[in-house]
Scaffold this motif. Structure first.
Motif, PDB file in Angstrom:
ATOM      1  N   PHE A  43      12.648   0.696 -23.610  1.00 18.44           N
ATOM      2  CA  PHE A  43      11.824   1.893 -23.448  1.00 18.44           C
ATOM      3  C   PHE A  43      10.667   1.879 -24.436  1.00 18.44           C
ATOM      4  O   PHE A  43      10.594   1.011 -25.308  1.00 18.44           O
ATOM      5  N   ALA A  44       9.789   2.841 -24.325  1.00 17.87           N
ATOM      6  CA  ALA A  44       8.602   2.900 -25.182  1.00 17.87           C
ATOM      7  C   ALA A  44       8.961   3.077 -26.649  1.00 17.87           C
ATOM      8  O   ALA A  44       8.290   2.539 -27.532  1.00 17.87           O
ATOM      9  N   ASP A  45      10.020   3.845 -26.899  1.00 15.43           N
ATOM     10  CA  ASP A  45      10.421   4.122 -28.276  1.00 15.43           C
ATOM     11  C   ASP A  45      11.833   4.702 -28.275  1.00 15.43           C
ATOM     12  O   ASP A  45      12.474   4.819 -27.232  1.00 15.43           O
ATOM     13  N   PHE A  46      12.313   5.071 -29.462  1.00 18.86           N
ATOM     14  CA  PHE A  46      13.669   5.605 -29.595  1.00 18.86           C
ATOM     15  C   PHE A  46      13.842   6.907 -28.823  1.00 18.86           C
ATOM     16  O   PHE A  46      14.865   7.126 -28.176  1.00 18.86           O
ATOM     17  N   ALA A  48      12.404   7.925 -26.063  1.00 20.06           N
ATOM     18  CA  ALA A  48      12.566   7.652 -24.627  1.00 20.06           C
ATOM     19  C   ALA A  48      13.938   7.045 -24.341  1.00 20.06           C
ATOM     20  O   ALA A  48      14.594   7.406 -23.351  1.00 20.06           O
ATOM     21  N   ALA A  49      14.395   6.147 -25.196  1.00 20.84           N
ATOM     22  CA  ALA A  49      15.711   5.533 -25.016  1.00 20.84           C
ATOM     23  C   ALA A  49      16.814   6.582 -25.124  1.00 20.84           C
ATOM     24  O   ALA A  49      17.748   6.614 -24.310  1.00 20.84           O
ATOM     25  N   PHE A  50      16.700   7.464 -26.099  1.00 22.15           N
ATOM     26  CA  PHE A  50      17.723   8.483 -26.292  1.00 22.15           C
ATOM     27  C   PHE A  50      17.714   9.498 -25.155  1.00 22.15           C
ATOM     28  O   PHE A  50      18.771   9.955 -24.703  1.00 22.15           O
ATOM     29  N   GLY A  51      16.540   9.841 -24.647  1.00 24.18           N
ATOM     30  CA  GLY A  51      16.454  10.742 -23.493  1.00 24.18           C
ATOM     31  C   GLY A  51      17.152  10.141 -22.280  1.00 24.18           C
ATOM     32  O   GLY A  51      17.892  10.822 -21.566  1.00 24.18           O
ATOM     33  N   PHE A  52      16.921   8.854 -22.051  1.00 22.11           N
ATOM     34  CA  PHE A  52      17.593   8.135 -20.967  1.00 22.11           C
ATOM     35  C   PHE A  52      19.109   8.186 -21.165  1.00 22.11           C
ATOM     36  O   PHE A  52      19.858   8.490 -20.231  1.00 22.11           O
ATOM     37  N   MET A  53      19.564   7.909 -22.360  1.00 20.71           N
ATOM     38  CA  MET A  53      21.004   7.925 -22.638  1.00 20.71           C
ATOM     39  C   MET A  53      21.580   9.319 -22.411  1.00 20.71           C
ATOM     40  O   MET A  53      22.701   9.452 -21.898  1.00 20.71           O
ATOM     41  N   TYR A  73      17.036   1.261 -31.453  1.00 22.79           N
ATOM     42  CA  TYR A  73      15.675   1.769 -31.320  1.00 22.79           C
ATOM     43  C   TYR A  73      15.265   1.947 -29.859  1.00 22.79           C
ATOM     44  O   TYR A  73      15.640   2.933 -29.238  1.00 22.79           O
ATOM     45  N   ASP A  74      14.526   1.013 -29.273  1.00 20.79           N
ATOM     46  CA  ASP A  74      14.024   1.175 -27.903  1.00 20.79           C
ATOM     47  C   ASP A  74      14.869   0.443 -26.867  1.00 20.79           C
ATOM     48  O   ASP A  74      14.538   0.434 -25.691  1.00 20.79           O
ATOM     49  N   LEU A  75      15.953  -0.177 -27.286  1.00 22.98           N
ATOM     50  CA  LEU A  75      16.787  -0.990 -26.410  1.00 22.98           C
ATOM     51  C   LEU A  75      18.134  -0.306 -26.166  1.00 22.98           C
ATOM     52  O   LEU A  75      18.801   0.134 -27.108  1.00 22.98           O
ATOM     53  N   VAL A  76      18.528  -0.225 -24.891  1.00 19.96           N
ATOM     54  CA  VAL A  76      19.841   0.296 -24.509  1.00 19.96           C
ATOM     55  C   VAL A  76      20.534  -0.788 -23.689  1.00 19.96           C
ATOM     56  O   VAL A  76      19.994  -1.239 -22.686  1.00 19.96           O
ATOM     57  N   GLU A  77      21.709  -1.202 -24.148  1.00 22.99           N
ATOM     58  CA  GLU A  77      22.510  -2.208 -23.448  1.00 22.99           C
ATOM     59  C   GLU A  77      23.742  -1.519 -22.893  1.00 22.99           C
ATOM     60  O   GLU A  77      24.461  -0.837 -23.626  1.00 22.99           O
ATOM     61  N   ILE A  78      23.972  -1.702 -21.594  1.00 22.96           N
ATOM     62  CA  ILE A  78      25.057  -0.993 -20.917  1.00 22.96           C
ATOM     63  C   ILE A  78      25.989  -1.973 -20.230  1.00 22.96           C
ATOM     64  O   ILE A  78      25.540  -2.904 -19.552  1.00 22.96           O
TER      65      ILE A  78
END
Length: 106
Positions: A43-46, A48-53, A73-78
């Motif tokens: 994602f663009a930044d933390f 955006a990543a946290f909003g997605f999560m 930070y900007d990476l989410v691994e699922i």
């Protein structure tokens, strides 16, 4: 889903069902040594990543089916699997489709 003695049990997908379902989930990869699939999202930044999560967490809670995940930070691994089924179930496929939509994918 199976219901036995009042307990709802999740059914593991057959090999054919799994192959068909994964055909509709681009970029979700099998996890080596596990009955699971995984995908990474950047994602663009933390924020955006946290909003997605957060969006995924709300859906996962409603479905009573929770991902294994990691955020840096900007990476989410699922990683998705159904522990009670011993592998992939329809719940994983449904959640993967939602995750892709929440990330702005298909």
């Amino acid at each position: 889903m199976l219901v036995a003695q009042g307990i709802t049990m999740t059914e593991k997908l057959t090999d054919e069902e799994r192959a068909e379902a994964l055909g509709g989930l681009p970029d979700w990869d099998p996890v080596v040594g596990r009955e699971a699939i995984a995908k990474s999202f950047r994602f663009a930044d933390f924020n955006a990543a946290f909003g997605f999560m957060s969006r995924v967490a709300l859906r996962a809670e409603r479905a009573d089916h929770h991902p294994e995940w990691r955020n840096t930070y900007d990476l989410v691994e699922i990683t998705l699997t159904s522990h009670d089924a011993g592998g992939l179930s329809r719940k994983d496929i449904d959640l993967a489709h939602f995750i892709d939509r929440a990330a702005g994918g298909t």
